[in-house]
Scaffold this motif. Structure first.
Motif: not given
Length: 186
Positions: A100-101, A104, A107-108, A111
């Motif tokens: 998950t980390r 995440s 994903l940052d 983005n």
């Protein structure tokens, strides 16, 4: 007939227009490339026999679309977790926490990559009408000065500067509208 300030405002609006259209064009190309690469990767992904096959593909091909980047991050998080077994702060917690980390964080990054240029579109969309409006106000001011200097309010003294002023408003809107639409679309 325009003076230096009016010409400068016009050049600024043209530069803003070129920048916004360049960003729009690059975003369209980026989206087309992303769709093509994603389609290719997903076909390989769903036909792969194992995670090792996918990892081998990612080692051979530099991940260049969002699905490849996320898959690569997930695979490397699992591999790192198995090797370190909570030896580093980055890999503490359960396997799900580590994945998950890692996802995440990726994903940052994705983005940020997606938003590249969007801020410029927003700035152009917000300021172009005001640059055009400033040109309009300045042009009308010039018309009023000409009328005051000659003492005659004839159409030939008013039409040129007011027409010039209205052109600046039109150019400002012509720059802002595509930028607003593209910003909303992106």
């Amino acid at each position: 007939q325009a003076d230096l300030l009016s010409q400068s405002l016009f050049v600024i609006l043209i530069i803003m227009s070129v920048i916004s259209w360049l960003i729009i064009f690059l975003k369209i190309l980026q989206g087309m490339s992303e769709r093509r690469n994603t389609k290719k990767f997903l076909a390989m992904f769903w036909s792969a026999k194992s995670v090792e096959d996918i990892d081998g593909y990612l080692v051979e091909h530099t991940p260049n679309n969002y699905h490849e980047i996320l898959t690569d991050a997930g695979i490397h998080a699992v591999q790192r977790y198995k090797k370190t077994q909570n030896n580093s702060l980055k890999d503490t917690g359960s396997l799900e926490d580590v994945i998950t980390r890692a996802l995440s964080a990726k994903l940052d990054e994705i983005n940020l990559r997606c938003e590249n240029g969007v801020t410029s579109l927003a700035a152009i969309a917000a300021t172009a009408p005001f640059v055009g409006l400033f040109g309009t106000v300045y042009g009308i001011y010039h018309a009023l000065i000409a009328i005051g200097a000659t003492g005659a309010g004839t159409i030939d003294k008013i039409a040129g500067p007011v027409g010039e002023a209205l052109i600046m408003t039109g150019v400002g809107l012509a720059v802002a509208i595509p930028a607003v639409l593209a910003h909303s679309w992106v």
